[in-house]
Design a protein around this motif. Structure first.
Motif, PDB file in Angstrom:
ATOM      1  N   UNK A 137       0.415  -1.391   0.410  1.00 53.95           N
ATOM      2  CA  UNK A 137       0.143  -0.142  -0.271  1.00 53.95           C
ATOM      3  C   UNK A 137       1.015   1.137   0.295  1.00 53.95           C
ATOM      4  N   UNK A 138       2.286   1.133   0.497  1.00 53.45           N
ATOM      5  CA  UNK A 138       2.767   2.323   1.123  1.00 53.45           C
ATOM      6  C   UNK A 138       3.505   2.517  -0.761  1.00 53.45           C
ATOM      7  N   UNK A 139       3.739   1.287  -1.238  1.00 57.00           N
ATOM      8  CA  UNK A 139       4.399   1.544  -2.622  1.00 57.00           C
ATOM      9  C   UNK A 139       3.610   1.821  -3.653  1.00 57.00           C
ATOM     10  N   UNK A 140       2.364   1.360  -3.946  1.00 56.67           N
ATOM     11  CA  UNK A 140       1.006   2.483  -4.566  1.00 56.67           C
ATOM     12  C   UNK A 140       0.693   3.703  -4.215  1.00 56.67           C
ATOM     13  N   UNK A 141       0.241   4.484  -3.184  1.00 58.39           N
ATOM     14  CA  UNK A 141       0.511   5.691  -2.315  1.00 58.39           C
ATOM     15  C   UNK A 141       1.674   6.501  -3.068  1.00 58.39           C
ATOM     16  N   UNK A 373      -8.038   4.880 -11.385  1.00 57.28           N
ATOM     17  CA  UNK A 373      -8.769   5.292  -9.958  1.00 57.28           C
ATOM     18  C   UNK A 373      -7.308   5.475  -9.919  1.00 57.28           C
ATOM     19  N   UNK A 374      -5.536   5.784 -10.412  1.00 55.74           N
ATOM     20  CA  UNK A 374      -4.434   5.382  -9.977  1.00 55.74           C
ATOM     21  C   UNK A 374      -4.886   7.526  -9.790  1.00 55.74           C
ATOM     22  N   UNK A 375      -4.917   7.720 -11.656  1.00 57.99           N
ATOM     23  CA  UNK A 375      -5.059   8.740 -12.201  1.00 57.99           C
ATOM     24  C   UNK A 375      -5.599  10.401 -11.789  1.00 57.99           C
TER      25      UNK A 375
END
Length: 500
Positions: A137-141, A373-375
């Motif tokens: 999760x930290x990586x994705x953030x 979702x990312x953008x």
């Protein structure tokens, strides 16, 4: 997003032993002459509609360069002013060496774990399922924050070129929409690598135009526009900044060479992953030499009159020219980081199913949904913290040390602990889960095994300590700076103000 029931990296591990420091030539075991993946590989080309393993080592090198050049390089000259010229260069070299070690460990780890795609997978192997969720999760953030920084910097370029032709939030929104479209079209990194060539070239040319323009000017442009008072470049050979300013500058420097957490994904899509070290050395050397040269020239000629980002340091005309040339590269930065972030969830969701490499409805819904979702998250974040320097410092302090120092240091200790001799010549890759309580004491016992082990343990511990120090000190400093920025009215959320 839902995970597939087969989303467990341990279910797919090959029965291979790990040896720290395996050389490039000897690490081809498990791959044939054409670079085809072994049967256990995450991306198996057999009967696949989409072959994700088509990335050449040259393409990997340019991706390594593009993931770092553009955002951090534009903030580097200002860090020299905060840290002092000579300490600034020395600090940047030390951080570059540390992140190169981190990149080597991260990119080459997959040769022993072909099912590994991201640092989340590595976290499960080393720290268990809870570690995977936390680090993942930290990586994705982190990826989403940097993608947002790409959107922000592109809006700076559009404002500069158009003389603030419209609301900045509209520029960010247009960039986000274009990023979503192009990022969705290209599903594999070998296709994105062609964009990366354009991105690296455009930014490289833009920063050199700025540097040469600064060299040719007798008086810094900002000094001429300040009213004609006495000119003092105020160049510091040694630091004169307080602790918070210095830590903020160090965090920005780490951001400039801090993409090593993404190197798992680059290695995962290479035709020949055993050539990753070659890609790393080429891409990293290019970045370090370019950053030091450009930052030294601009800071040496402009001093305290430099702008941040640095492309505006040579005056309004050169600023427009430089941003116009750099615009494709800045836009591609947003595309690339959004792509890597979306690919993380895409793989996690479809791992172990035929949908991962088939043009099914589930495949496309998952991919488009991950990109969207990312953008959207990147857009929202960057509109809340929409000032360039503090944004980079926050990412560089709060998250970057985890992937460039702390976790790579833990990985080195894990590789030491799992030398075959400590497990009766079998190693830990037998499908069992080894907790940190089991392998960490073994890692420190290897200190007695020889000089190489002593050096490895020392480097691992030093990286972890440096990472923790930057995280605590840098985050504290950046929060103070952000608080000051808001109190001075520098920016507001969803602002239309000109950020160029």
């Amino acid at each position: 997003m839902q995970k597939s029931q087969e989303d467990n990296i341990w279910d797919h591990l090959p029965e291979q032993n790990i040896a720290l420091g395996a050389c490039e030539e000897s690490s081809t075991e498990g791959y044939d002459k054409e670079g085809d993946p072994p049967q256990e590989d995450l991306f198996n080309a057999a009967n696949a509609d989409v072959n994700f393993r088509q990335l050449s080592w040259q393409g990997a090198a340019v991706l390594i360069a593009k993931l770092q050049i553009g955002l951090g390089a534009l903030s580097l000259p200002s860090t020299f002013h905060s840290l002092g010229f000579f300490p600034g260069i020395l600090c940047f070299l030390v951080l570059s060496l540390m992140t190169t070690i981190a990149g080597y460990v991260s990119g080459n780890a997959r040769q022993y774990y072909p099912q590994m795609h991201s640092i989340g997978d590595a976290s499960e192997i080393i720290l268990g399922k809870k570690g995977r969720e936390i680090i993942g999760w930290i990586y994705y953030i982190y990826l989403t924050l940097v993608a947002g920084a790409g959107l922000l910097t592109t809006s700076v370029a559009l404002n500069a070129i158009s003389d603030h032709g419209t609301c900045t939030t509209i520029f960010v929104g247009i960039t986000a929409a274009a990023t979503l479209f192009f990022g969705t079209v290209f599903r594999s990194l070998d296709k994105v690598s062609w964009l990366a060539w354009v991105g690296v070239a455009s930014i490289f040319l833009a920063i050199w135009i700025t540097a040469i323009a600064c060299l040719t000017q007798h008086t810094p442009a900002a000094a001429r526009s300040s009213g004609g008072g006495p000119i003092n470049l105020n160049i510091h050979a040694f630091p004169s900044a307080d602790f918070s300013t210095a830590m903020s500058a160090i965090s920005s420097q780490l951001f400039a060479v801090g993409a090593s957490g993404t190197f798992f994904s680059i290695s995962a899509e290479m035709k020949q992953p055993h050539l990753f070290t070659r890609s790393l050395l080429l891409g990293q050397s290019f970045i370090v030499l370019t950053c030091i040269t450009i930052a030294s020239i601009i800071y040496g000629k402009v001093g305290q009159y430099l702008s941040n980002p640095a492309l505006g340091s040579a005056g309004p005309l050169i600023k427009k020219v430089a941003y116009g040339i750099a615009l494709p590269g800045l836009f591609i930065t947003a595309i690339l980081w959004s792509h890597v972030a979306a690919k993380y969830w895409f793989v996690r969701t479809l791992r172990g199913t035929h949908h991962l490499q088939s043009n099914t409805a589930r495949h496309w819904v998952t991919w488009v949904g991950s990109m969207t979702v990312t953008v959207v998250i990147g857009f929202i974040i960057v509109e809340v913290i929409n000032f360039f320097n503090d944004f980079l410092s926050l990412v560089g302090a709060l998250i970057n040390p985890i992937f460039t120092a702390i976790f790579p240091g833990i990985m080195i200790l894990f590789f030491l602990a799992t030398k075959p001799s400590l497990y009766n010549q079998t190693g830990p890759n037998d499908g069992r889960t080894y907790t940190i309580r089991h392998w960490l004491p073994l890692a420190f016992k290897t200190f007695k095994d020889g000089t190489r082990e002593k050096v490895a343990v020392f480097i691992a511990c030093l990286m972890i300590l440096v990472g923790v120090f930057i995280t605590i000190g840098g985050t504290y400093a950046t929060i103070l700076n952000i608080k000051t920025s808001y109190s001075e009215g520098v920016s507001a959320v969803f602002s239309c103000a000109d950020n160029s």
